[in-house]
Write a protein that holds these residues in place. Structure first.
Motif, mmCIF file in Angstrom:
data_model
loop_
_atom_site.group_PDB
_atom_site.id
_atom_site.type_symbol
_atom_site.label_atom_id
_atom_site.label_comp_id
_atom_site.label_asym_id
_atom_site.label_seq_id
_atom_site.Cartn_x
_atom_site.Cartn_y
_atom_site.Cartn_z
ATOM 1 N N ALA A 1 0.838 -1.206 0.000
ATOM 2 C CA ALA A 1 0.000 0.000 0.000
ATOM 3 C C ALA A 1 0.870 1.253 0.000
ATOM 4 C CB ALA A 1 -0.940 -0.013 1.202
ATOM 5 N N ALA A 2 1.938 1.224 0.791
ATOM 6 C CA ALA A 2 2.839 2.386 0.854
ATOM 7 C C ALA A 2 3.509 2.604 -0.495
ATOM 8 C CB ALA A 2 3.880 2.178 1.954
ATOM 9 N N ALA A 3 3.988 1.523 -1.095
ATOM 10 C CA ALA A 3 4.693 1.644 -2.370
ATOM 11 C C ALA A 3 3.762 2.153 -3.464
ATOM 12 C CB ALA A 3 5.272 0.286 -2.753
ATOM 13 N N LEU A 4 2.498 1.758 -3.390
ATOM 14 C CA LEU A 4 1.521 2.152 -4.409
ATOM 15 C C LEU A 4 0.824 3.460 -4.054
ATOM 16 C CD1 LEU A 4 -0.030 -1.388 -4.948
ATOM 17 C CD2 LEU A 4 1.330 -0.121 -6.624
ATOM 18 N N ASP A 5 1.158 4.022 -2.884
ATOM 19 C CA ASP A 5 0.546 5.244 -2.396
ATOM 20 C C ASP A 5 -0.980 5.107 -2.299
ATOM 21 O OD1 ASP A 5 0.792 7.702 -1.289
ATOM 22 O OD2 ASP A 5 0.554 8.793 -3.183
ATOM 23 N N LEU A 6 -1.417 3.963 -1.789
ATOM 24 C CA LEU A 6 -2.851 3.737 -1.548
ATOM 25 C C LEU A 6 -3.093 3.780 -0.041
ATOM 26 C CD1 LEU A 6 -3.595 0.677 -3.887
ATOM 27 C CD2 LEU A 6 -4.657 2.946 -4.072
ATOM 28 N N PRO A 7 -4.119 4.507 0.400
ATOM 29 C CA PRO A 7 -4.429 4.452 1.834
ATOM 30 C C PRO A 7 -4.993 3.071 2.198
ATOM 31 C CG PRO A 7 -6.106 5.715 0.659
ATOM 32 C CD PRO A 7 -5.049 5.379 -0.352
ATOM 33 N N LEU B 1 -0.407 0.587 14.436
ATOM 34 C CA LEU B 1 0.429 1.792 14.459
ATOM 35 C C LEU B 1 1.904 1.421 14.327
ATOM 36 C CD1 LEU B 1 -1.311 3.955 17.212
ATOM 37 C CD2 LEU B 1 -1.143 4.497 14.774
ATOM 38 N N MET B 2 2.298 0.356 15.016
ATOM 39 C CA MET B 2 3.678 -0.140 14.909
ATOM 40 C C MET B 2 3.994 -0.509 13.465
ATOM 41 S SD MET B 2 5.485 -1.023 17.859
ATOM 42 C CE MET B 2 5.177 -0.842 19.593
ATOM 43 N N LEU B 3 3.063 -1.226 12.853
ATOM 44 C CA LEU B 3 3.278 -1.678 11.481
ATOM 45 C C LEU B 3 3.274 -0.489 10.517
ATOM 46 C CD1 LEU B 3 0.996 -4.872 11.494
ATOM 47 C CD2 LEU B 3 3.484 -4.781 11.704
ATOM 48 N N ALA B 4 2.440 0.503 10.789
ATOM 49 C CA ALA B 4 2.389 1.691 9.936
ATOM 50 C C ALA B 4 3.717 2.440 10.014
ATOM 51 C CB ALA B 4 1.238 2.596 10.367
ATOM 52 N N GLU B 5 4.246 2.528 11.212
ATOM 53 C CA GLU B 5 5.513 3.220 11.403
ATOM 54 C C GLU B 5 6.620 2.481 10.659
ATOM 55 O OE1 GLU B 5 6.137 4.075 15.513
ATOM 56 O OE2 GLU B 5 7.598 5.643 15.053
ATOM 57 N N GLU B 6 6.572 1.156 10.741
ATOM 58 C CA GLU B 6 7.587 0.323 10.105
ATOM 59 C C GLU B 6 7.519 0.429 8.575
ATOM 60 O OE1 GLU B 6 9.784 -1.377 11.784
ATOM 61 O OE2 GLU B 6 10.678 -2.603 10.196
ATOM 62 N N SER B 7 6.269 0.459 8.047
ATOM 63 C CA SER B 7 6.087 0.366 6.597
ATOM 64 C C SER B 7 5.970 1.718 5.911
ATOM 65 C CB SER B 7 4.812 -0.426 6.305
ATOM 66 O OG SER B 7 3.692 0.284 6.819
ATOM 67 N N GLY B 8 5.609 2.747 6.667
ATOM 68 C CA GLY B 8 5.379 4.052 6.061
ATOM 69 C C GLY B 8 4.042 4.170 5.355
ATOM 70 N N ALA B 9 3.163 3.202 5.553
ATOM 71 C CA ALA B 9 1.855 3.246 4.894
ATOM 72 C C ALA B 9 0.966 4.310 5.528
ATOM 73 C CB ALA B 9 1.169 1.884 5.000
ATOM 74 N N HIS B 10 0.068 4.870 4.699
ATOM 75 C CA HIS B 10 -0.982 5.726 5.241
ATOM 76 C C HIS B 10 -2.122 4.825 5.692
ATOM 77 C CE1 HIS B 10 -4.498 8.727 4.459
ATOM 78 N NE2 HIS B 10 -4.399 8.371 5.719
#
Lengths: 328, 403
Positions: free
Chosen positions: B151-157, B200-209
């Protein structure tokens, strides 16, 4: 107890029990509970005679619709209806059209169209009995809905306690077992609390529900502590499907922590009364020596009171349709 | 078709109050100057606001959306079959046109089963504006981290449902007095915070929105607030049900109040209001999920969760303005501006160049919610019988007057 003792406890006529159905103990006033108990006394007496028959429900049809298997409660309601002269029909819905996909509402509408005069319902889902009651014209009696309520059990327990101990108010009553899933526990907590008893519940932490304080009930995970000075010890049945798994490790571990044996019972008041709604898991929640001692155990008496209480409920709830004076 | 809208007070998301302004629309978009040969539309006495962008609905229910002033909706992937392949996504994008736009959210995993990754890039190419875990939780943290990476790489929320499935199990009510009284299967409210903490931990790790679609507890909001302060790229939403009802609403086994996540304790409800007022909440959406009697006229635990929320969204949300929790301008950030930004669509505001999705509102018009007379496919509203204020008088979608 004579009529003059009780006349002042509750209002006259239908005001003594102004409910169309018996869906639960929640919402009943203390005098309404006492009214049912007082009414049941006459049936205890009649049931002990050789001829056990009354005709007041003659011509009325009672349907026992059990969507969940039951032997004792169904038999008790059937006997209660027959002793009052009703035509009793049992519907074992657990093996009927419900299996073919008919909805509960459709079943309710069907029962209503058959012009039942009272319907007794047991169902595995909390709130199911109320759902049916909203759809039928006749009185509905809850014979147990999911983990919600089992009001006639609480009434028969209250009658049993009252006959052995006199006034329920002020008694210390300990209920032990799977309180989280037990409709018997729920109805009894409310009923006995409403009648002024000090109610304690004990069980494994995983089987005690939150919010007990709001019900004026004290929760204990230490059964010994909960038994201290108890006047009544009410053991709950441990359901087979919960004997081993995510809630308790094994029946023997459960018995070790929560089984009622001689040592534990000695922590309660010397004349403590032992109760169990049945059927019992002997050696798991209760030891046989206690269960079979008629001086301490009221378990057989509970079954007897069950018929009388159910007769009283059927009589009271059909008074309006029978056009009894003061109940129109 | 060209339009000149006169007489109304225009509300720009973020502005404090509506101000008198004439609006010009040409070729479906707002324009700077009065177009030639335009038809004049009288908006006297009404407030003109950007059409509501409803983030996370379960049905394309146009009559209900139009009643509620909703011009676009992000459709959840929980369909039969689930929106987990590009073809299904493409057809969903067309399901509302021309008078309603559906922005599908692709399923994060195949069949929403939480194990195998769905084709996120192909679904994005087919029109998916985001990815969602659906009604459920992805239990496997490894799968969740990989979903977030894509999702982060594709810039998809990524839209997540926040309830730890191990704690909730078959629960249908929040743990507490009400569920105990009713004997309903219940789970502790912290099941929400637990799952938010992990994500939240995973979001921080991955940079995903990550967009937490419905946050409903005090502890959940504490975590979100803290993560936002640390600069994480996250957002969160809520529906009016959790703002205006507590678990007491299920008393009497009212299945219209059976929601997922379940209605919470009163303290949590107050924390939800506070989170709207202090800016923690980014989005208010309807959670629209019309369910007929075959799903709702059942014993409580057997009934399907969900509410028909589209028609009551605006009126309930206006209650937040009346109660002084938010300004009108802030409310339309929550209803239109922020959801459009999260989806990356040129909508949700009134500015030259933007798609002319406009609603004209009578904010004080009184009406009564009536489950038996709803525009929606089903009337399963937990607000049945409630007197409310605020009604959409006109709706313009892409410059075309719909009502």
């Amino acid at each position: 107890m004579t009529a003059s003792d009780t006349a002042s406890r509750y209002p006259q006529g239908s005001a003594a029990f102004p409910h169309a159905n018996l869906l639960g103990i929640a919402g009943l006033q203390p005098w309404e509970i006492l009214f049912v108990l007082d009414e049941a006394e006459q049936w205890v007496a009649m049931n002990r005679q050789a001829s056990k028959h009354d005709d007041r429900l003659a011509g009325l049809t009672l349907i026992n619709a059990f969507f969940e298997n039951s032997t004792r409660t169904l038999l008790s309601f059937e006997i209660a209806g027959k002793r009052l002269g009703a035509d009793v029909v049992n519907m074992h819905a657990a093996q009927s059209s419900v299996k073919k996909g008919e909805t509960l509402i459709d079943t309710a509408v069907t029962l209503n169209a058959m012009r039942a005069d009272a319907i007794v319902i047991r169902h595995a889902s909390s709130g199911a009995v109320q759902l049916i009651a909203d759809k039928v014209d006749c009185p509905v009696l809850n014979a147990g809905d999911g983990s919600h309520e089992h009001p006639t059990q609480a009434l028969l327990d209250a009658l049993t306690i009252r006959r052995r101990k006199g006034d329920i108010s002020g008694l210390r009553i300990t209920i032990c077992g799977d309180v989280l899933h037990s409709r018997v526990a729920r109805s009894n907590m409310i009923c006995l609390g409403t009648l002024g008893a000090e109610v304690r519940v004990a069980g494994p932490p995983a089987l005690l529900p939150p919010g007990l304080d709001a019900l004026n009930v004290t929760g204990y995970t230490d059964f010994d502590a909960a038994l201290d000075g108890a006047d009544v010890v009410m053991m709950l049945r441990l359901q087979n499907e919960r004997m081993a798994g995510p809630f308790i490790p094994s029946p023997r571990e459960y018995a070790y922590l929560y089984g009622l044996d001689e040592r534990r019972l000695s922590l309660a008041a010397p004349d403590a009364l032992v109760m169990h709604p049945g059927p019992m898991n002997r050696g798991v929640e209760i030891s046989s020596t206690i269960a079979d001692d008629p001086k301490r155990s009221a378990i057989v008496e509970q079954v007897e009171m069950g018929v009388a209480v159910r007769m009283a409920c059927l009589d009271i709830l059909t008074r309006r349709s029978r056009g009894m004076e003061g109940w129109a | 078709m060209s339009l000149i809208i006169t007489g109304s007070h225009v509300l720009h998301p973020g502005a404090a109050d509506p101000a008198a302004q004439t609006l010009y629309i040409a070729d479906g978009r707002f324009v700077e100057d009065a177009p030639q040969g335009a038809q004049t539309f009288d908006g006297k006495g009404l407030i003109a606001a950007p059409g509501i962008v409803d983030l996370g609905v379960f049905a394309t229910d146009k009559p209900a959306f139009h009643f509620g002033g909703i011009t676009r909706a992000a459709l959840m992937p929980d369909r039969t079959p689930p929106l987990d392949d590009p073809g299904a996504v493409r057809s969903a994008t067309r399901s509302g046109k021309p008078d309603f736009w559906v922005h599908p959210l692709g399923a994060a995993t195949k069949g929403l089963a939480g194990s195998e990754l769905a084709e996120l890039a192909l679904m994005k190419d087919a029109g998916a504006r985001g990815v969602a875990t659906g009604r459920g939780w992805i239990a496997d943290s490894g799968v969740m981290l990989r979903v977030m990476g894509y999702a982060a790489a594709l810039d998809l929320p990524l839209f997540v449902h926040s309830e730890d499935g191990g704690l909730t199990g078959h629960a249908v009510a929040t743990g507490g007095e009400t569920a105990t009284r009713l004997g309903l299967p219940q789970a502790p409210a912290m099941a929400e915070a637990l799952s938010i903490a992990r994500d939240l931990m995973l979001a921080e790790e991955s940079g995903a929105h990550v967009h937490f679609r419905q946050v409903t507890t005090a502890r959940g909001f504490d975590l979100i607030r803290d993560a936002k302060a640390r600069g994480l790229r996250i957002s969160c939403g809520i529906t009016p049900a959790h703002l205006f009802l507590s678990d007491i609403a299920v008393t009497g086994f009212r299945t219209f109040a059976r929601l997922s996540p379940p209605l919470r304790a009163e303290e949590d409800r107050l924390a939800c209001i506070a989170a709207v007022a202090d800016g923690t909440v980014d989005v208010i959406s309807s959670g629209h999920d019309p369910r007929g009697p075959e799903d709702k006229r059942l014993p409580f635990a057997d009934a399907a969760p969900g509410m028909a929320g589209a028609e009551t969204l605006l009126a309930m949300a206006l209650g937040l303005v009346r109660d002084g929790h938010v300004s009108m301008g802030r409310l339309f950030e929550l209803l239109s501006g922020n959801p459009a930004r999260i989806l990356g669509v040129e909508a949700g505001r009134i500015a030259p160049g933007c798609e002319a999705d406009l609603i004209l509102i009578a904010p004080d018009a009184p009406w009564q919610v009536d489950s038996s007379r709803m525009a929606a496919q089903a009337g399963n509203t937990p607000f049945d019988g409630l007197p409310v204020q605020g009604r959409v008088r006109h709706l313009i979608k892409g410059g075309v007057v719909i009502k």
